[in-house]
Design an enzyme around this catalytic site. Structure first.
Site, PDB file in Angstrom:
ATOM      1  N   CYS A 111       0.854  -1.187   0.000  1.00 31.21           N
ATOM      2  CA  CYS A 111       0.000   0.000   0.000  1.00 31.21           C
ATOM      3  C   CYS A 111       0.889   1.236   0.000  1.00 31.21           C
ATOM      4  O   CYS A 111       1.870   1.299   0.736  1.00 31.21           O
ATOM      5  CB  CYS A 111      -0.882  -0.026   1.245  1.00 31.21           C
ATOM      6  N   HIS A 154      -9.306  -4.028  -0.950  1.00 32.13           N
ATOM      7  CA  HIS A 154      -8.292  -3.193  -0.284  1.00 32.13           C
ATOM      8  C   HIS A 154      -8.748  -1.736  -0.223  1.00 32.13           C
ATOM      9  O   HIS A 154      -8.635  -1.088   0.823  1.00 32.13           O
ATOM     10  CB  HIS A 154      -6.982  -3.350  -1.065  1.00 32.13           C
ATOM     11  N   GLU A 155      -9.299  -1.220  -1.343  1.00 29.24           N
ATOM     12  CA  GLU A 155      -9.723   0.193  -1.380  1.00 29.24           C
ATOM     13  C   GLU A 155     -10.943   0.432  -0.490  1.00 29.24           C
ATOM     14  O   GLU A 155     -11.016   1.452   0.198  1.00 29.24           O
ATOM     15  CB  GLU A 155     -10.015   0.628  -2.821  1.00 29.24           C
ATOM     16  N   HIS A 158      -9.899   0.808   2.978  1.00 29.30           N
ATOM     17  CA  HIS A 158      -9.411   2.166   3.259  1.00 29.30           C
ATOM     18  C   HIS A 158     -10.574   3.081   3.662  1.00 29.30           C
ATOM     19  O   HIS A 158     -10.478   3.830   4.636  1.00 29.30           O
ATOM     20  CB  HIS A 158      -8.745   2.779   2.015  1.00 29.30           C
TER      21      HIS A 158
HETATM   22 ZN   LIG Z   1      -3.761   1.007   0.165  1.00 24.73          ZN
END
Ligand SMILES: [Zn+2]
Length: 181
Positions: A111, A154-155, A158
């Protein structure tokens, strides 16, 4: 075989390169807020996320809170990644929601906001989500698999204030990063 699906991304304003933030950072641990996909500030942010994502070599996704804006917007483009099996090309998605996720698989990920480490993370490789393209108030559905599914997971993490470091099984699954990508 790479399966490509094109989304109806609008023409966006010219993007500006934004500064990215690294963990620990308040924006990265925030639950990001829903926004109006037709707001002109969000159209500009969409353009800026794309410009900033492209400026970072090997970066396949960027969430708004990685540039310090705690709103539910991310940019993604896995079309050039060697592990991609299905791709929706370059897009920005607003207010994404997971409809279904399955077939978790473990893989190594990194990341931009955690520059010094990579980690082994289990993520869904079959994913269906909904969301809005910039400038549109019609909800779209994206069905994907494999690397793109993991990248979207993953996004969305976030946007909920989580980093991959929150998803690893333990310290044994975190590794010093040798290079980005
Ligand atoms: Zn990331």
């Amino acid at each position: 075989m790479l399966e490509r699906v094109e989304l109806a991304m609008p023409t966006l304003p010219t993007g500006t390169l934004l500064k990215t933030v690294a963990a620990p950072n308040q924006a990265l641990s925030s639950l990001c807020a829903e926004v109006d996909p037709k707001d002109s500030n969000i159209l500009q942010l969409a353009a800026d996320l794309i410009t900033t994502m492209h400026a970072n070599k090997g970066c396949v996704g960027l969430a708004a809170n990685q540039v310090g804006r705690a709103v539910r917007v991310f940019a993604l483009d896995v079309s050039n990644h060697p592990k991609t099996t299905k791709s929706h090309g370059l897009f920005v998605l607003i207010n994404p929601e997971i409809v279904s996720s399955s077939r978790n698989e473990k893989s190594r990920e990194g990341c931009l906001s955690v520059p010094d480490f990579t980690g082994d993370v289990k993520r869904a490789t079959q994913l269906t989500i909904t969301g809005y393209l910039p400038g549109s108030d019609s909800q779209i559905t994206i069905e994907t698999q494999g690397f793109e599914a993991k990248a979207i997971g993953h996004e969305i993490d976030h946007l909920n204030g989580y980093l991959f470091l929150d998803r690893v099984a333990g310290a044994h699954a975190i590794f010093p990063r040798k290079r980005y990508l």
